[in-house]
Motif scaffolding. Structure first.
Motif: not given
Length: 397
Positions: A53-60, A318-325, A330-336, A346-349
């Motif tokens: 993760k580069g500098p930014g909100y996700e890194l924090v 082998s196995y696979g899965g789906f990541r929330p892109f 950036l994930p969404v965290i909080g009230e809509d 949600a949306g943490h990739e």
């Protein structure tokens, strides 16, 4: 029965939020159309990373999360007792390497930017890199050591967080799909419909990983979460010859890419059980779960460039899965803001395992109107970078 919070999703984000909210005294019910850790949380590597993760909100958010995991592993062991499997928390550190001159320049520049943001990113020469990983290919052009990187066993970690949440009083309803919203006369969300009956709450939290967009649509809003497919290989057990999470510098670019086509890079590590996990791929193919031999072939070939001895290893599955892109990564965290009573986590990739505890702490503080450890506004559904991807709410359920 009226609940303080209904959480839709029993993956690691939902489990972590349930634990944090229940421990804070909230009345929590978790609902999932399947079982705990039945989706993305059981189809990944268990990464707890700051190195990608580069500098930014996700890194924090990741830096905050890294301070929580070590204590949480101890707390879960003490709370659940020796009869519960270990979450296998391992502060193994990461080693990122380049094998070309161009890759070396990119890696070293990226590491310098991370150090400016407080990441422990130590540049190593080839001899020092081989002291950490003796079997690493001699053909490396740059290496950076990240001692803050760690790993857990993701399925067990999810199960442990959910078990802890239940110890704090949370209820779990598995095999219970949400089929619609319950709205009051003002259009506020006051519960969800399920085949087992209506559930009512003052707040409904969507924490359904890559299926969060589908759940949001059922409740009447658009959330631009899309599935991104990833594949992994697992070897048979062997003596430990890989001691860190080792990946090539291309991985960082793949993580941050918007490209829907197949991308692969080497991510290799040993597990506590003695197997070796070999990844990774990223591809947007919807929820198509068919085996992709082309992706697995690329993953295997790139792994051999870093660790040639793996040519003699047996792949057992082998196995696979789906990541929330998310379109702005950036994930969404909080009230809509479009629907009172609706909340998101949600949306943490591909970073959901690592970010789960920090997400839960942030969300709990927001729900209970307490001071947050870090600025929550970058993760709001109302943020400017997400606005072009949102549609107005439709309350016709």
């Amino acid at each position: 029965m009226t609940n303080d919070v209904i959480i839709v999703g029993a993956g690691i984000i939902g489990a972590a939020c349930a634990r944090s909210l229940a421990a804070a005294g909230c009345d929590v019910t978790v609902v999932d159309r399947g079982t705990t850790a039945g989706g993305t949380s059981s189809a990944c590597e268990g990464n707890l990373l700051v190195s990608d993760k580069g500098p930014g909100y996700e890194l924090v958010l990741a830096q905050y999360a890294s301070t929580l995991w070590k204590a949480a592993a101890v707390d879960l062991t003490e709370q659940l007792g020796p009869q519960f499997p270990s979450v296998e928390y391992e502060a193994k550190g990461g080693l990122v390497v380049a094998t070309t001159e161009a890759g070396a320049r990119v890696l070293l520049d990226f590491a310098a930017s991370q150090r400016s943001a407080g990441v422990d990113a130590c540049v190593l020469d080839a001899d020092a890199a081989h002291e950490l990983e003796p079997d690493l290919t001699p053909g490396i052009t740059a290496a950076v050591h990240y001692p803050e990187d760690a790993q857990v066993q993701p399925t067990i970690a999810t199960e442990a967080l959910m078990a802890s949440a239940r110890r704090y009083g949370a209820r779990l309803l598995e095999n219970t799909p949400v089929t619609g919203a319950i709205l009051d006369s003002a259009g506020a969300l006051v519960g969800v419909k399920t085949p087992a009956g209506d559930l009512r709450a003052s707040r409904v939290l969507i924490a359904a990983g890559p299926w969060s967009g589908d759940v949001a649509a059922l409740l009447g809003v658009h959330l631009p979460v899309r599935p991104r497919r990833g594949e992994l290989l697992v070897t048979s057990r062997m003596p430990h010859r890989i001691f860190h999470k080792v990946y090539d510098a291309d991985y960082v670019g793949a993580v941050g890419s918007d490209d829907s086509a197949l991308q692969t890079s080497s991510v290799i590590e040993s597990t506590a059980g003695g197997t070796v996990l070999i990844g990774s791929s990223r591809q947007q193919v919807g929820f198509d779960a068919r085996l992709r031999v082309d992706a697995l072939s690329e993953i295997a070939a790139k792994a051999l460039r870093l660790f040639p001895f793996l040519a003699g290893a047996a792949v057992i599955r082998s196995y696979g899965g789906f990541r929330p892109f998310m379109p702005d990564h950036l994930p969404v965290i909080g009230e809509d803001p479009r629907m009172p009573g609706l909340w998101h986590a949600a949306g943490h990739e591909g970073a959901g395992i690592g970010l789960s505890l920090a997400t839960a702490e942030l969300l709990t503080a927001l729900m209970l109107k307490r001071p947050t450890h870090l600025d929550a506004s970058p993760f709001s559904a109302a943020r400017a970078s997400l606005a072009p991807h949102l549609k107005a709410a439709s309350y016709a359920i």
